[in-house]
Scaffold this motif. Structure first.
Motif, PDB file in Angstrom:
ATOM      1  N   LEU A  99       4.605   3.928  -8.670  1.00 34.12           N
ATOM      2  CA  LEU A  99       5.605   4.156  -7.392  1.00 34.12           C
ATOM      3  C   LEU A  99       5.277   3.327  -6.223  1.00 34.12           C
ATOM      4  O   LEU A  99       5.954   2.793  -5.734  1.00 34.12           O
ATOM      5  CB  LEU A  99       5.395   5.715  -7.094  1.00 34.12           C
ATOM      6  CG  LEU A  99       5.982   6.678  -8.093  1.00 34.12           C
ATOM      7  CD1 LEU A  99       5.953   7.972  -7.884  1.00 34.12           C
ATOM      8  CD2 LEU A  99       7.021   6.443  -8.582  1.00 34.12           C
ATOM      9  N   GLN A 100       3.872   2.868  -6.208  1.00 33.70           N
ATOM     10  CA  GLN A 100       3.423   2.219  -5.078  1.00 33.70           C
ATOM     11  C   GLN A 100       4.083   0.604  -5.487  1.00 33.70           C
ATOM     12  O   GLN A 100       4.640   0.133  -4.445  1.00 33.70           O
ATOM     13  CB  GLN A 100       1.867   1.625  -5.277  1.00 33.70           C
ATOM     14  CG  GLN A 100       1.126   3.201  -4.974  1.00 33.70           C
ATOM     15  CD  GLN A 100       1.012   3.260  -3.376  1.00 33.70           C
ATOM     16  OE1 GLN A 100       1.008   2.221  -2.606  1.00 33.70           O
ATOM     17  NE2 GLN A 100       0.960   4.486  -2.687  1.00 33.70           N
ATOM     18  N   THR A 101       3.829   0.124  -6.696  1.00 34.06           N
ATOM     19  CA  THR A 101       4.350  -1.093  -6.932  1.00 34.06           C
ATOM     20  C   THR A 101       5.967  -1.177  -6.779  1.00 34.06           C
ATOM     21  O   THR A 101       6.540  -1.998  -6.196  1.00 34.06           O
ATOM     22  CB  THR A 101       4.226  -1.336  -8.508  1.00 34.06           C
ATOM     23  OG1 THR A 101       2.948  -1.200  -8.864  1.00 34.06           O
ATOM     24  CG2 THR A 101       4.475  -2.972  -8.765  1.00 34.06           C
ATOM     25  N   ARG A 102       6.685  -0.167  -7.208  1.00 35.63           N
ATOM     26  CA  ARG A 102       7.971  -0.096  -6.817  1.00 35.63           C
ATOM     27  C   ARG A 102       8.277  -0.108  -5.331  1.00 35.63           C
ATOM     28  O   ARG A 102       9.149  -0.969  -5.112  1.00 35.63           O
ATOM     29  CB  ARG A 102       8.554   1.423  -7.296  1.00 35.63           C
ATOM     30  CG  ARG A 102      10.032   1.766  -6.973  1.00 35.63           C
ATOM     31  CD  ARG A 102      10.529   3.168  -7.326  1.00 35.63           C
ATOM     32  NE  ARG A 102      11.726   3.442  -6.887  1.00 35.63           N
ATOM     33  CZ  ARG A 102      11.937   3.888  -5.464  1.00 35.63           C
ATOM     34  NH1 ARG A 102      10.907   3.975  -4.633  1.00 35.63           N
ATOM     35  NH2 ARG A 102      13.197   4.045  -5.089  1.00 35.63           N
ATOM     36  N   SER A 103       7.542   0.504  -4.583  1.00 35.56           N
ATOM     37  CA  SER A 103       7.808   0.273  -3.129  1.00 35.56           C
ATOM     38  C   SER A 103       7.599  -1.120  -2.524  1.00 35.56           C
ATOM     39  O   SER A 103       8.620  -1.623  -1.976  1.00 35.56           O
ATOM     40  CB  SER A 103       6.768   1.277  -2.289  1.00 35.56           C
ATOM     41  OG  SER A 103       7.089   2.510  -2.686  1.00 35.56           O
ATOM     42  N   SER A 104       6.579  -1.622  -3.221  1.00 34.47           N
ATOM     43  CA  SER A 104       6.593  -3.175  -2.763  1.00 34.47           C
ATOM     44  C   SER A 104       7.439  -4.032  -3.184  1.00 34.47           C
ATOM     45  O   SER A 104       7.975  -4.713  -2.268  1.00 34.47           O
ATOM     46  CB  SER A 104       5.052  -3.666  -3.186  1.00 34.47           C
ATOM     47  OG  SER A 104       4.128  -2.682  -3.680  1.00 34.47           O
ATOM     48  N   ILE A 105       7.945  -3.963  -4.314  1.00 34.22           N
ATOM     49  CA  ILE A 105       8.999  -4.445  -4.742  1.00 34.22           C
ATOM     50  C   ILE A 105      10.360  -4.456  -3.832  1.00 34.22           C
ATOM     51  O   ILE A 105      10.980  -5.488  -3.462  1.00 34.22           O
ATOM     52  CB  ILE A 105       9.128  -4.314  -6.256  1.00 34.22           C
ATOM     53  CG1 ILE A 105       8.159  -5.000  -7.068  1.00 34.22           C
ATOM     54  CG2 ILE A 105      10.642  -4.974  -6.516  1.00 34.22           C
ATOM     55  CD1 ILE A 105       8.310  -4.639  -8.438  1.00 34.22           C
ATOM     56  N   LEU A 106      10.639  -3.239  -3.535  1.00 36.27           N
ATOM     57  CA  LEU A 106      11.847  -2.979  -2.908  1.00 36.27           C
ATOM     58  C   LEU A 106      11.740  -3.334  -1.639  1.00 36.27           C
ATOM     59  O   LEU A 106      12.633  -3.680  -1.017  1.00 36.27           O
ATOM     60  CB  LEU A 106      12.150  -1.492  -2.955  1.00 36.27           C
ATOM     61  CG  LEU A 106      12.293  -1.024  -4.390  1.00 36.27           C
ATOM     62  CD1 LEU A 106      12.877   0.576  -4.331  1.00 36.27           C
ATOM     63  CD2 LEU A 106      13.424  -1.731  -5.135  1.00 36.27           C
ATOM     64  N   GLN A 107      10.631  -3.364  -0.965  1.00 38.71           N
ATOM     65  CA  GLN A 107      10.389  -4.137   0.344  1.00 38.71           C
ATOM     66  C   GLN A 107      11.102  -5.413   0.563  1.00 38.71           C
ATOM     67  O   GLN A 107      11.689  -5.865   1.624  1.00 38.71           O
ATOM     68  CB  GLN A 107       8.690  -3.989   0.653  1.00 38.71           C
ATOM     69  CG  GLN A 107       8.217  -2.702   1.266  1.00 38.71           C
ATOM     70  CD  GLN A 107       8.106  -2.408   2.696  1.00 38.71           C
ATOM     71  OE1 GLN A 107       8.101  -3.470   3.333  1.00 38.71           O
ATOM     72  NE2 GLN A 107       8.288  -1.112   2.733  1.00 38.71           N
ATOM     73  N   ARG A 108      10.614  -6.048  -0.692  1.00 36.52           N
ATOM     74  CA  ARG A 108      11.336  -7.788  -0.590  1.00 36.52           C
ATOM     75  C   ARG A 108      12.619  -7.542  -0.342  1.00 36.52           C
ATOM     76  O   ARG A 108      13.048  -8.484   0.439  1.00 36.52           O
ATOM     77  CB  ARG A 108      11.119  -8.095  -1.913  1.00 36.52           C
ATOM     78  CG  ARG A 108       9.489  -8.410  -2.410  1.00 36.52           C
ATOM     79  CD  ARG A 108       9.460  -9.620  -3.303  1.00 36.52           C
ATOM     80  NE  ARG A 108       9.970  -9.558  -4.702  1.00 36.52           N
ATOM     81  CZ  ARG A 108       9.807  -8.879  -5.826  1.00 36.52           C
ATOM     82  NH1 ARG A 108       8.604  -8.979  -5.685  1.00 36.52           N
ATOM     83  NH2 ARG A 108      10.646  -9.025  -6.641  1.00 36.52           N
ATOM     84  N   TYR A 109      13.271  -6.552  -0.689  1.00 33.01           N
ATOM     85  CA  TYR A 109      14.889  -6.698  -0.500  1.00 33.01           C
ATOM     86  C   TYR A 109      15.277  -6.363   0.935  1.00 33.01           C
ATOM     87  O   TYR A 109      16.548  -6.365   1.106  1.00 33.01           O
ATOM     88  CB  TYR A 109      15.497  -5.727  -1.612  1.00 33.01           C
ATOM     89  CG  TYR A 109      15.183  -6.260  -3.011  1.00 33.01           C
ATOM     90  CD1 TYR A 109      15.599  -7.153  -3.308  1.00 33.01           C
ATOM     91  CD2 TYR A 109      14.229  -5.217  -3.771  1.00 33.01           C
ATOM     92  CE1 TYR A 109      15.253  -7.769  -4.579  1.00 33.01           C
ATOM     93  CE2 TYR A 109      14.145  -5.653  -5.108  1.00 33.01           C
ATOM     94  CZ  TYR A 109      14.603  -7.026  -5.387  1.00 33.01           C
ATOM     95  OH  TYR A 109      14.320  -7.430  -6.687  1.00 33.01           O
ATOM     96  N   ALA A 110      14.443  -5.957   1.753  1.00 38.08           N
ATOM     97  CA  ALA A 110      14.740  -5.441   3.043  1.00 38.08           C
ATOM     98  C   ALA A 110      15.204  -6.741   3.714  1.00 38.08           C
ATOM     99  O   ALA A 110      16.120  -6.802   4.563  1.00 38.08           O
ATOM    100  CB  ALA A 110      13.565  -5.009   3.740  1.00 38.08           C
TER     101      ALA A 110
END
Lengths: 127, 127
Positions: A99-110
């Motif tokens: 879930l952590q990894t998911r968050s970091s990855i999705l941050q990129r799309y911000a």
DNA sequence: ATAATATATGCAAAAAGAAGGATATATAAA
DNA sequence: TTTATATATCCTTCTTTTTGCATATATTAT
């Protein structure tokens, strides 16, 4: 989604990780691939398997296939996801890390929405 | 009992029926055999499989092996059993019928305790 | 039409699970 | 010790999953 099919899905660690990730929001294959550190074909096959059993649901958005859990969530699936987050799970760490990894990855799309399907971006930012 | 093992147990109809039955109280192999209408070896093998994964627990009482679910009940197992009784399960009838059959069989022992292990009789009569 | 990216599928080998039938073990009673 | 009952295990066959590798399809951009 049938009860036995659901259990079939949930008796595999990788599929359990997928379900855990999708319980936070939709994801496309390339994200799952990156988070789980697995080759594309394997992830795709797991998803086809899960889709056939109706444990996940897919829709296309451009080149991307966006996977999500059907709503309303099946009570047994819900119990499983809750258990995974309860710290009681013997091998809990891996699921929390995902879930952590998911968050970091999705941050990129911000910053770069175009690199990600709308549906995923929305669930990432919550809007 | 580990989560993946639990799901492995629950993705088979017969094992699901066994879990459903044991959730009402302990039973020995011959009872399960009678209720499920299956040959002894098959039931026994399922039970060994479930025992190895620690989803059921066995103790000997004379010639009988009494099987039961470990307490406290795992939340996911609990959710599954509740679902089976909720009428929402697609193939619900079979599970309800099993519990009926169990009751009738245990009634027999009201008159003849010697034909049944104490532990089973107790859960039958509730004392 | 071609190329590039994302995703799905076909095929063969390997592994795991399920089923049947025969047989072995354990306990209690005679 | 022998017998009967309850339960467990062995062995073989059959089916289902899993995995790797290569390839196919779909969508978009050029």
């Amino acid at each position: 989604m049938e009860l036995i099919s659901l259990h079939k899905c949930l008796c595999d660690r990788q599929r359990l990780r997928i379900v855990n990730l999708l319980s936070e929001g939709s994801l496309c294959v390339c994200h799952l691939q990156e988070i789980l550190g697995e080759n594309q074909a394997k992830i795709s096959k797991q998803l086809q398997y899960m889709k056939k059993l109706r444990v996940v649901f897919a829709r296309r958005e451009g080149v991307w296939m966006v996977y999500s859990l059907p709503v309303p969530t099946h009570p047994v699936l819900l119990a499983t996801v809750e258990y995974l987050r309860s710290n009681e799970a013997d091998d809990f760490a891996c699921f929390a890390e995902d879930l952590q990894t998911r968050s970091s990855i999705l941050q990129r799309y911000a910053d770069n929405i175009a690199e990600c399907p709308q549906a995923v971006y929305q669930s990432a930012t919550g809007c």
